[in-house]
Scaffold this motif. Structure first.
Motif, PDB file in Angstrom:
ATOM      1  N   LYS A  87       2.362  64.852  82.267  1.00 21.51           N
ATOM      2  CA  LYS A  87       3.089  65.390  81.129  1.00 21.51           C
ATOM      3  C   LYS A  87       2.688  64.628  79.875  1.00 21.51           C
ATOM      4  O   LYS A  87       2.592  63.401  79.889  1.00 21.51           O
ATOM      5  CB  LYS A  87       4.599  65.265  81.334  1.00 21.51           C
ATOM      6  CG  LYS A  87       5.131  66.178  82.402  1.00 21.51           C
ATOM      7  CD  LYS A  87       6.631  66.083  82.484  1.00 21.51           C
ATOM      8  CE  LYS A  87       7.150  67.021  83.566  1.00 21.51           C
ATOM      9  NZ  LYS A  87       8.598  66.963  83.665  1.00 21.51           N
ATOM     10  N   ILE A  88       2.477  65.366  78.808  1.00 23.65           N
ATOM     11  CA  ILE A  88       2.129  64.751  77.538  1.00 23.65           C
ATOM     12  C   ILE A  88       3.407  64.441  76.780  1.00 23.65           C
ATOM     13  O   ILE A  88       4.268  65.293  76.627  1.00 23.65           O
ATOM     14  CB  ILE A  88       1.233  65.682  76.690  1.00 23.65           C
ATOM     15  CG1 ILE A  88      -0.055  66.003  77.444  1.00 23.65           C
ATOM     16  CG2 ILE A  88       0.935  65.048  75.347  1.00 23.65           C
ATOM     17  CD1 ILE A  88      -0.900  67.049  76.767  1.00 23.65           C
ATOM     18  N   LYS A  89       3.510  63.221  76.306  1.00 22.02           N
ATOM     19  CA  LYS A  89       4.646  62.827  75.484  1.00 22.02           C
ATOM     20  C   LYS A  89       4.249  63.091  74.025  1.00 22.02           C
ATOM     21  O   LYS A  89       3.168  62.707  73.586  1.00 22.02           O
ATOM     22  CB  LYS A  89       4.953  61.340  75.674  1.00 22.02           C
ATOM     23  CG  LYS A  89       6.082  60.855  74.824  1.00 22.02           C
ATOM     24  CD  LYS A  89       6.287  59.359  75.002  1.00 22.02           C
ATOM     25  CE  LYS A  89       7.306  58.877  74.005  1.00 22.02           C
ATOM     26  NZ  LYS A  89       7.367  57.433  73.951  1.00 22.02           N
ATOM     27  N   TYR A  90       5.118  63.760  73.284  1.00 22.08           N
ATOM     28  CA  TYR A  90       4.827  64.096  71.898  1.00 22.08           C
ATOM     29  C   TYR A  90       5.665  63.238  70.959  1.00 22.08           C
ATOM     30  O   TYR A  90       6.821  62.935  71.254  1.00 22.08           O
ATOM     31  CB  TYR A  90       5.114  65.577  71.628  1.00 22.08           C
ATOM     32  CG  TYR A  90       4.102  66.494  72.280  1.00 22.08           C
ATOM     33  CD1 TYR A  90       2.923  66.814  71.636  1.00 22.08           C
ATOM     34  CD2 TYR A  90       4.338  67.032  73.538  1.00 22.08           C
ATOM     35  CE1 TYR A  90       1.988  67.650  72.227  1.00 22.08           C
ATOM     36  CE2 TYR A  90       3.405  67.867  74.144  1.00 22.08           C
ATOM     37  CZ  TYR A  90       2.239  68.167  73.473  1.00 22.08           C
ATOM     38  OH  TYR A  90       1.324  68.979  74.068  1.00 22.08           O
ATOM     39  N   ASP A  91       5.078  62.869  69.839  1.00 19.89           N
ATOM     40  CA  ASP A  91       5.778  62.154  68.779  1.00 19.89           C
ATOM     41  C   ASP A  91       5.801  63.045  67.547  1.00 19.89           C
ATOM     42  O   ASP A  91       4.802  63.657  67.192  1.00 19.89           O
ATOM     43  CB  ASP A  91       5.064  60.838  68.432  1.00 19.89           C
ATOM     44  CG  ASP A  91       5.129  59.833  69.567  1.00 19.89           C
ATOM     45  OD1 ASP A  91       6.172  59.790  70.244  1.00 19.89           O
ATOM     46  OD2 ASP A  91       4.157  59.088  69.767  1.00 19.89           O
ATOM     47  N   LYS A  92       6.941  63.100  66.895  1.00 15.04           N
ATOM     48  CA  LYS A  92       7.097  63.904  65.689  1.00 15.04           C
ATOM     49  C   LYS A  92       6.701  63.045  64.488  1.00 15.04           C
ATOM     50  O   LYS A  92       7.124  61.900  64.363  1.00 15.04           O
ATOM     51  CB  LYS A  92       8.530  64.391  65.550  1.00 15.04           C
ATOM     52  CG  LYS A  92       8.720  65.351  64.400  1.00 15.04           C
ATOM     53  CD  LYS A  92      10.133  65.913  64.418  1.00 15.04           C
ATOM     54  CE  LYS A  92      10.287  66.837  63.239  1.00 15.04           C
ATOM     55  NZ  LYS A  92      10.513  68.194  63.615  1.00 15.04           N
ATOM     56  N   LYS A  93       5.876  63.613  63.604  1.00 14.37           N
ATOM     57  CA  LYS A  93       5.424  62.932  62.394  1.00 14.37           C
ATOM     58  C   LYS A  93       5.763  63.792  61.187  1.00 14.37           C
ATOM     59  O   LYS A  93       5.687  65.018  61.245  1.00 14.37           O
ATOM     60  CB  LYS A  93       3.904  62.688  62.426  1.00 14.37           C
ATOM     61  CG  LYS A  93       3.441  61.777  63.533  1.00 14.37           C
ATOM     62  CD  LYS A  93       3.898  60.374  63.266  1.00 14.37           C
ATOM     63  CE  LYS A  93       3.450  59.428  64.341  1.00 14.37           C
ATOM     64  NZ  LYS A  93       4.030  58.120  64.206  1.00 14.37           N
ATOM     65  N   ASN A 111      -2.207  76.543  62.202  1.00 11.64           N
ATOM     66  CA  ASN A 111      -1.196  75.774  62.905  1.00 11.64           C
ATOM     67  C   ASN A 111      -1.407  74.315  62.507  1.00 11.64           C
ATOM     68  O   ASN A 111      -2.383  73.676  62.897  1.00 11.64           O
ATOM     69  CB  ASN A 111      -1.349  75.957  64.418  1.00 11.64           C
ATOM     70  CG  ASN A 111      -0.341  75.173  65.217  1.00 11.64           C
ATOM     71  OD1 ASN A 111      -0.105  74.005  64.964  1.00 11.64           O
ATOM     72  ND2 ASN A 111       0.224  75.839  66.212  1.00 11.64           N
ATOM     73  N   PHE A 112      -0.490  73.772  61.702  1.00 16.25           N
ATOM     74  CA  PHE A 112      -0.647  72.430  61.160  1.00 16.25           C
ATOM     75  C   PHE A 112      -0.783  71.384  62.266  1.00 16.25           C
ATOM     76  O   PHE A 112      -1.587  70.459  62.170  1.00 16.25           O
ATOM     77  CB  PHE A 112       0.540  72.078  60.245  1.00 16.25           C
ATOM     78  CG  PHE A 112       0.484  72.767  58.915  1.00 16.25           C
ATOM     79  CD1 PHE A 112       0.059  72.094  57.789  1.00 16.25           C
ATOM     80  CD2 PHE A 112       0.860  74.092  58.791  1.00 16.25           C
ATOM     81  CE1 PHE A 112       0.010  72.722  56.554  1.00 16.25           C
ATOM     82  CE2 PHE A 112       0.814  74.735  57.579  1.00 16.25           C
ATOM     83  CZ  PHE A 112       0.392  74.055  56.449  1.00 16.25           C
ATOM     84  N   SER A 113      -0.011  71.510  63.325  1.00 16.73           N
ATOM     85  CA  SER A 113      -0.053  70.544  64.418  1.00 16.73           C
ATOM     86  C   SER A 113      -1.419  70.545  65.104  1.00 16.73           C
ATOM     87  O   SER A 113      -2.001  69.490  65.353  1.00 16.73           O
ATOM     88  CB  SER A 113       1.044  70.870  65.430  1.00 16.73           C
ATOM     89  OG  SER A 113       1.026  69.934  66.473  1.00 16.73           O
ATOM     90  N   GLN A 114      -1.967  71.733  65.374  1.00 15.78           N
ATOM     91  CA  GLN A 114      -3.268  71.814  66.027  1.00 15.78           C
ATOM     92  C   GLN A 114      -4.375  71.265  65.133  1.00 15.78           C
ATOM     93  O   GLN A 114      -5.276  70.570  65.598  1.00 15.78           O
ATOM     94  CB  GLN A 114      -3.584  73.263  66.414  1.00 15.78           C
ATOM     95  CG  GLN A 114      -2.784  73.749  67.588  1.00 15.78           C
ATOM     96  CD  GLN A 114      -3.071  75.215  67.916  1.00 15.78           C
ATOM     97  OE1 GLN A 114      -3.710  75.930  67.151  1.00 15.78           O
ATOM     98  NE2 GLN A 114      -2.582  75.646  69.069  1.00 15.78           N
ATOM     99  N   VAL A 115      -4.306  71.576  63.836  1.00 20.71           N
ATOM    100  CA  VAL A 115      -5.326  71.092  62.898  1.00 20.71           C
ATOM    101  C   VAL A 115      -5.293  69.569  62.831  1.00 20.71           C
ATOM    102  O   VAL A 115      -6.334  68.903  62.875  1.00 20.71           O
ATOM    103  CB  VAL A 115      -5.137  71.725  61.496  1.00 20.71           C
ATOM    104  CG1 VAL A 115      -6.032  71.056  60.463  1.00 20.71           C
ATOM    105  CG2 VAL A 115      -5.415  73.226  61.554  1.00 20.71           C
ATOM    106  N   LEU A 116      -4.096  68.995  62.736  1.00 22.59           N
ATOM    107  CA  LEU A 116      -3.972  67.540  62.668  1.00 22.59           C
ATOM    108  C   LEU A 116      -4.449  66.891  63.967  1.00 22.59           C
ATOM    109  O   LEU A 116      -5.169  65.886  63.937  1.00 22.59           O
ATOM    110  CB  LEU A 116      -2.521  67.139  62.375  1.00 22.59           C
ATOM    111  CG  LEU A 116      -2.252  65.642  62.321  1.00 22.59           C
ATOM    112  CD1 LEU A 116      -3.121  64.956  61.262  1.00 22.59           C
ATOM    113  CD2 LEU A 116      -0.785  65.374  62.069  1.00 22.59           C
TER     114      LEU A 116
END
Length: 128
Positions: A87-93, A111-116
């Motif tokens: 499982k991938i743990k995600y962090d919100k920025k 998609n801003f998340s995918q681009v970043l």
């Protein structure tokens, strides 16, 4: 994310049992009564060891090539494969970008998340 791992194991045949060791993973040990059981147990102990190291954020070393492993006459090597679902743990920025860039990106449906994420991976590859 699925991760596949393959490591060499050393099977040490004694009069009583088959000892199972992984040269690259000191804590990965087991034993068996038959070659079939040794194959199953080797995969089980490899899976548990990799899972434990991932949970503890410990290093997963590169496997030693088979031709670099020194064996005694009672030992044989096998390659042991395991596949884990990690499982991938995600962090919100939170970030700030220029307004015109935001408008253009939203209009393009980016998609801003995918681009970043892609930009960060590309940047990390440059720094290796």
């Amino acid at each position: 994310m699925k991760k596949d791992y393959m490591f060499p194991a050393v099977l040490d045949f004694t009069d009583k049992h088959i000892a199972i060791m992984f040269p690259d993973l000191d804590e990965a040990l087991s034993q068996a009564e038959s070659i079939e059981q040794a194959m199953r147990r080797a995969q089980e102990v490899l899976s548990m060891t990799i899972e434990s190291r991932l949970e503890d954020n410990e290093e997963i070393p590169d496997p030693t090539p088979l031709d670099k492993i020194e064996l005694s006459p009672s030992q044989k090597t096998i390659l042991v494969y395991c596949s884990l679902n990690v499982k991938i743990k995600y962090d919100k920025k939170t970030l700030t970008i220029p307004h015109d860039l935001n408008v253009a990106a939203e209009a393009a449906g980016l998609n801003f998340s995918q681009v970043l994420q892609k930009a960060l991976r590309d940047e990390l590859l440059k720094n290796e």
